[in-house]
Design a protein around this motif. Structure first.
Motif, PDB file in Angstrom:
ATOM      1  N   THR A   1      -5.772  -7.778  33.786  1.00  0.00           N
ATOM      2  CA  THR A   1      -6.667  -6.797  32.997  1.00  0.00           C
ATOM      3  C   THR A   1      -6.721  -7.290  31.507  1.00  0.00           C
ATOM      4  O   THR A   1      -5.825  -7.638  30.863  1.00  0.00           O
ATOM      5  N   LEU A   2      -8.049  -7.679  31.166  1.00  0.00           N
ATOM      6  CA  LEU A   2      -8.455  -8.289  29.889  1.00  0.00           C
ATOM      7  C   LEU A   2      -8.864  -7.013  28.925  1.00  0.00           C
ATOM      8  O   LEU A   2      -9.536  -6.152  29.504  1.00  0.00           O
ATOM      9  N   TYR A   3      -8.348  -6.790  27.870  1.00  0.00           N
ATOM     10  CA  TYR A   3      -8.529  -5.905  27.100  1.00  0.00           C
ATOM     11  C   TYR A   3      -9.153  -6.428  25.567  1.00  0.00           C
ATOM     12  O   TYR A   3      -8.573  -7.471  25.246  1.00  0.00           O
ATOM     13  N   ARG A   4      -9.893  -5.664  25.159  1.00  0.00           N
ATOM     14  CA  ARG A   4     -10.199  -5.865  23.649  1.00  0.00           C
ATOM     15  C   ARG A   4     -10.856  -4.300  23.171  1.00  0.00           C
ATOM     16  O   ARG A   4     -11.941  -3.876  23.281  1.00  0.00           O
ATOM     17  N   ASP A   5      -9.724  -3.732  22.631  1.00  0.00           N
ATOM     18  CA  ASP A   5      -9.801  -2.177  22.264  1.00  0.00           C
ATOM     19  C   ASP A   5      -9.892  -1.443  23.684  1.00  0.00           C
ATOM     20  O   ASP A   5      -9.379  -0.275  23.603  1.00  0.00           O
ATOM     21  N   GLU A   6     -10.542  -1.937  24.560  1.00  0.00           N
ATOM     22  CA  GLU A   6     -10.554  -1.137  25.852  1.00  0.00           C
ATOM     23  C   GLU A   6     -10.712  -2.083  26.915  1.00  0.00           C
ATOM     24  O   GLU A   6     -10.766  -3.548  26.531  1.00  0.00           O
TER      25      GLU A   6
END
Length: 99
Positions: free
Chosen positions: A29-34
């Motif tokens: 999973t890649l996140y950036r704040d969400e």
């Protein structure tokens, strides 16, 4: 058993890459704040001698899974990206999981 080895790579600024396992199904999973995106790799059908290298991504612009192979004793060996920020790559060991 699942043996995981990580390859260090400078990640995208402000992003995090996380892995989770459900048996022999890997979710990256890649996140950036969400959540930005996910790749799911079902390795449950791997038999001794099976191997995959250079997996084509479906949801992300890159594949966090570098390679996977099943050894003669049924052990699954997986090589994944480990994102880091900074100049020096981290010291990484091998992780052993039930699977």
């Amino acid at each position: 058993m699942i043996r995981v080895r990580y390859i260090p790579q400078v990640g995208l600024p402000g992003h995090a890459l996380r892995y989770s396992w459900a048996g022999r199904v890997l979710t990256a999973t890649l996140y950036r704040d969400e959540v930005v995106g996910q790749e799911v790799y079902d390795l449950s059908a791997f038999q001794p001698g099976d191997e995959v290298v250079g997996v084509e991504p479906e949801a992300l612009a890159f594949s966090p899974l570098i390679s996977a192979r099943c050894l003669e004793d049924g052990t699954l060996e997986v090589v994944l990206l480990h994102w880091y920020e900074g100049v020096e790559p981290p010291e990484l060991g091998e992780e052993v999981l039930d699977g």
